[in-house]
Design a protein around this motif. Sequence first.
Motif, PDB file in Angstrom:
ATOM      1  N   CYS A   1      -3.335  -3.292   6.220  1.00  0.00           N
ATOM      2  CA  CYS A   1      -3.023  -2.459   7.315  1.00  0.00           C
ATOM      3  C   CYS A   1      -3.088  -2.750   8.751  1.00  0.00           C
ATOM      4  O   CYS A   1      -2.246  -2.589   9.430  1.00  0.00           O
ATOM      5  CB  CYS A   1      -3.642  -1.168   6.779  1.00  0.00           C
TER       6      CYS A   1
ATOM      7  N   LEU B   1      -4.926   3.518  -0.374  1.00  0.00           N
ATOM      8  CA  LEU B   1      -5.553   3.062   0.625  1.00  0.00           C
ATOM      9  C   LEU B   1      -7.311   3.266   0.628  1.00  0.00           C
ATOM     10  O   LEU B   1      -7.908   2.515   0.793  1.00  0.00           O
ATOM     11  CB  LEU B   1      -5.082   3.163   2.154  1.00  0.00           C
TER      12      LEU B   1
ATOM     13  N   TRP C   1     -10.414   0.867   0.241  1.00  0.00           N
ATOM     14  CA  TRP C   1     -10.133   0.606   1.434  1.00  0.00           C
ATOM     15  C   TRP C   1     -10.682  -0.748   2.091  1.00  0.00           C
ATOM     16  O   TRP C   1      -9.986  -1.460   2.543  1.00  0.00           O
ATOM     17  CB  TRP C   1     -11.155   1.706   2.268  1.00  0.00           C
TER      18      TRP C   1
ATOM     19  N   VAL D   1       0.805  -1.133   0.007  1.00  0.00           N
ATOM     20  CA  VAL D   1      -0.023  -0.046   0.038  1.00  0.00           C
ATOM     21  C   VAL D   1       0.912   1.272  -0.227  1.00  0.00           C
ATOM     22  O   VAL D   1       1.426   1.812   0.974  1.00  0.00           O
ATOM     23  CB  VAL D   1      -0.901  -0.157   1.238  1.00  0.00           C
TER      24      VAL D   1
ATOM     25  N   LEU E   1      -7.617  -3.369   1.137  1.00  0.00           N
ATOM     26  CA  LEU E   1      -6.431  -3.097   1.794  1.00  0.00           C
ATOM     27  C   LEU E   1      -6.553  -2.915   3.316  1.00  0.00           C
ATOM     28  O   LEU E   1      -5.533  -2.886   3.897  1.00  0.00           O
ATOM     29  CB  LEU E   1      -5.825  -1.909   1.216  1.00  0.00           C
ATOM     30  N   ILE E   2      -7.510  -2.587   3.831  1.00  0.00           N
ATOM     31  CA  ILE E   2      -7.429  -2.375   5.174  1.00  0.00           C
ATOM     32  C   ILE E   2      -7.178  -3.752   6.040  1.00  0.00           C
ATOM     33  O   ILE E   2      -6.433  -3.548   6.869  1.00  0.00           O
ATOM     34  CB  ILE E   2      -8.813  -1.779   6.034  1.00  0.00           C
TER      35      ILE E   2
END
Length: 89
Positions: free
Chosen positions: A48, A37, A41, A31, A44-45
């Motif tokens: 993270c 991001l 979202w 990312v 990709l969260i």
Amino acid sequence: MRFATLNDGSRDGRLAVVSIDHARALLVEGVATLQVLLDDWDHLIPVCRAAQQRVEAGQGKLSIRLPRWHHCHAPGNGWTGPPSRRTAN
């Protein structure tokens, strides 16, 4: 979860997650930027969140120590430091 953008010389910097104690950050592999991001979202969260767990555990080859707040500067808006220490130009 807290995010930071670390200066890497590019226009948008690199996305990192910040530890709860604000002492360390870990670049988020896969990312590149906060905008990337935000644009994806839901997909990709989880990446993270995994990076957040690694930074809290002190893991990760890209884990870095963050500078103290008084060493951080936000470009062009005239304040430095956390909200309790903000100063204006």
